[in-house]
Enzyme design. Structure first.
Site, mmCIF file in Angstrom:
data_model
loop_
_atom_site.group_PDB
_atom_site.id
_atom_site.type_symbol
_atom_site.label_atom_id
_atom_site.label_comp_id
_atom_site.label_asym_id
_atom_site.label_seq_id
_atom_site.Cartn_x
_atom_site.Cartn_y
_atom_site.Cartn_z
ATOM 1 N N HIS A 64 -3.566 0.736 3.721
ATOM 2 C CA HIS A 64 -2.242 0.122 3.917
ATOM 3 C C HIS A 64 -1.156 1.110 4.339
ATOM 4 C CE1 HIS A 64 -3.451 -3.822 2.550
ATOM 5 N NE2 HIS A 64 -3.906 -3.329 1.413
ATOM 6 N N SER A 112 -8.403 -5.386 2.873
ATOM 7 C CA SER A 112 -7.217 -5.919 2.221
ATOM 8 C C SER A 112 -6.188 -6.284 3.277
ATOM 9 C CB SER A 112 -6.641 -4.869 1.257
ATOM 10 O OG SER A 112 -5.556 -5.400 0.528
ATOM 11 N N GLU A 137 -1.242 -6.684 8.886
ATOM 12 C CA GLU A 137 -2.318 -5.710 9.037
ATOM 13 C C GLU A 137 -3.475 -6.042 8.118
ATOM 14 O OE1 GLU A 137 -3.171 -3.314 6.520
ATOM 15 O OE2 GLU A 137 -1.494 -3.506 5.169
#
Length: 175
Positions: A64, A112, A137
């Site tokens: 992330h 994720s 994303e």
């Protein structure tokens, strides 16, 4: 799943050959993640349509971190199970080579999603049902919030069914 991946070592650093494709489910519908969120079918539809209309892409990041793009998602779609993604790790990116080595060794396999909630409902027990999200994303991660979101999960329906049964059993025990 990594298809056609070869990891070679040159001067101590892994080097990827061509064909380093990864795929899997980044989100599975109806399953509650560790943060108490469950994504509903159709939640990504409008966001994916807006991105496609604008010629934009969902980013592939490492953990992330917006400063660490590691590849590109070539295909992202909703199906009856969840959000399926398929993309390529870019061999020119050092972190992508490291990610490929970690995936190849089985040290990392999590996916994720990074998103902004557009529409959601709370259920009175602190959980949210996400009806619409703006997808930003999809990251490769060590520990996904939705533990079933993994690279290379071909058995997603079976996992989805088992996870639903476990969620129902947990609810029954709490009642």
């Amino acid at each position: 799943m990594i298809s056609g991946l070869e990891v070679k070592f040159a001067g101590g650093a892994p080097v990827l050959s061509n064909g380093h494709v990864i795929e899997g489910y980044a989100s599975l519908f109806g399953l509650t993640d560790q943060g108490g969120d469950a994504v509903l079918p159709g939640a990504f539809r409008a966001s994916l349509a807006r991105l496609a209309a604008g010629g934009e892409r969902v980013r592939m990041l490492w953990q992330h971190d917006p400063a660490q793009p590691i590849g590109v998602w070539d295909e992202i779609r909703e199906d009856d199970k969840g959000l399926w993604v398929k993309g390529r790790l870019l061999p020119e990116v050092a972190q992508a080579r490291e990610a490929a080595a970690l995936i190849g060794a089985g040290a990392i396999d999590g996916l994720s999603i990074g998103y902004r909630t557009i529409r959601a409902e709370r259920d009175g027990k602190g959980r949210r049902a996400l009806a619409e999200v703006e997808l930003w994303e999809v990251s490769l991660v060590t520990f996904p919030m939705l533990v079933q979101a993994r690279v290379g999960r071909k058995d997603a329906q079976e996992l989805h069914d088992i996870a639903r049964l476990l969620d129902a059993a947990t609810e029954a025990l709490r009642a």
